[in-house]
Motif scaffolding. Sequence first.
Motif, PDB file in Angstrom:
ATOM      1  N   THR A  36      37.411  34.330  42.095  1.00 21.44           N
ATOM      2  CA  THR A  36      38.670  34.922  42.555  1.00 21.44           C
ATOM      3  C   THR A  36      38.491  36.030  43.579  1.00 21.44           C
ATOM      4  OG1 THR A  36      38.637  36.577  40.803  1.00 21.44           O
ATOM      5  CG2 THR A  36      39.747  34.470  40.316  1.00 21.44           C
ATOM      6  N   ASN A  37      37.289  36.570  43.667  1.00 22.59           N
ATOM      7  CA  ASN A  37      36.995  37.728  44.502  1.00 22.59           C
ATOM      8  C   ASN A  37      37.768  38.975  44.045  1.00 22.59           C
ATOM      9  OD1 ASN A  37      35.422  38.907  46.551  1.00 22.59           O
ATOM     10  ND2 ASN A  37      37.121  38.799  47.986  1.00 22.59           N
ATOM     11  N   LEU A  38      38.224  38.971  42.800  1.00 25.55           N
ATOM     12  CA  LEU A  38      38.885  40.132  42.208  1.00 25.55           C
ATOM     13  C   LEU A  38      37.833  41.000  41.527  1.00 25.55           C
ATOM     14  CD1 LEU A  38      42.015  38.358  40.696  1.00 25.55           C
ATOM     15  CD2 LEU A  38      41.946  39.853  42.701  1.00 25.55           C
ATOM     16  N   PRO A  39      38.136  42.268  41.305  1.00 21.95           N
ATOM     17  CA  PRO A  39      37.144  43.168  40.699  1.00 21.95           C
ATOM     18  C   PRO A  39      36.706  42.721  39.303  1.00 21.95           C
ATOM     19  CG  PRO A  39      39.039  44.389  41.515  1.00 21.95           C
ATOM     20  CD  PRO A  39      39.385  42.950  41.624  1.00 21.95           C
ATOM     21  N   LEU A  40      35.450  42.956  39.008  1.00 20.89           N
ATOM     22  CA  LEU A  40      34.906  42.747  37.662  1.00 20.89           C
ATOM     23  C   LEU A  40      34.259  44.042  37.218  1.00 20.89           C
ATOM     24  CD1 LEU A  40      33.185  39.245  37.803  1.00 20.89           C
ATOM     25  CD2 LEU A  40      35.323  39.841  36.693  1.00 20.89           C
ATOM     26  N   PRO A  41      34.484  44.495  36.010  1.00 21.42           N
ATOM     27  CA  PRO A  41      35.457  43.956  35.060  1.00 21.42           C
ATOM     28  C   PRO A  41      36.878  44.345  35.455  1.00 21.42           C
ATOM     29  CG  PRO A  41      34.412  45.904  34.156  1.00 21.42           C
ATOM     30  CD  PRO A  41      33.755  45.640  35.478  1.00 21.42           C
ATOM     31  N   ARG A  42      37.842  43.639  34.883  1.00 24.60           N
ATOM     32  CA  ARG A  42      39.260  43.941  35.099  1.00 24.60           C
ATOM     33  C   ARG A  42      40.039  43.545  33.855  1.00 24.60           C
ATOM     34  NH1 ARG A  42      38.411  39.266  37.984  1.00 24.60           N
ATOM     35  NH2 ARG A  42      39.747  37.501  37.471  1.00 24.60           N
ATOM     36  N   TYR A  43      41.203  44.129  33.697  1.00 25.21           N
ATOM     37  CA  TYR A  43      42.038  43.854  32.532  1.00 25.21           C
ATOM     38  C   TYR A  43      43.136  42.859  32.861  1.00 25.21           C
ATOM     39  CZ  TYR A  43      39.792  47.754  30.187  1.00 25.21           C
ATOM     40  OH  TYR A  43      38.869  48.588  29.621  1.00 25.21           O
TER      41      TYR A  43
END
Length: 172
Positions: A36-43
């Motif tokens: 997803t190219n979204l931040p890890l970790p994330r809620y």
Amino acid sequence: MTKNLKNQFVGAFCAAMLLFVLAGTAFADQTRGPVTNLPLPRYVSLKASKANVRRGPSLTHRIDWVYTRRSMPLEITAEHGHWRRVRDMEGAGGWVHYSLLSGVRTVVVEQDMLPLTVRPESNTPSVAHLELGVVARLGECNADWCKISSGGYKGWAPKEVLWGVSADELRE
């Protein structure tokens, strides 16, 4: 300093800076999900009222347990295809299909009879008190407080007693 020695110094400095930049880029890439190219970790939160938690990222992996609490906040720690490795507030985790997760942010109250205050200050009137374990919808957050809503009540709670929001997270 001789010209040759100076050139060697400059060359070594440039090489070191290049390694620093490349290492920084590699580190930055490690904090983003490969899918997803979204931040890890994330809620995120649980969209479904029932979700199988598997040992690995496929239907062929064994089901370790089943989440049965809709809207429960979860922390995504890894991605693989359509699967997300999640962790709950107790530290238990496993792989869940992405279709069972929602980007709607929720938190779990970690203090019994938590007062929801009118403003993000401890010396302001309370609008309600929430029991330990209540799941609330997450709104805006400043450095120390978050606005949450549950059971028709809205108010501010200290960030430190909420699971599902990072200590340094700011939200508008």
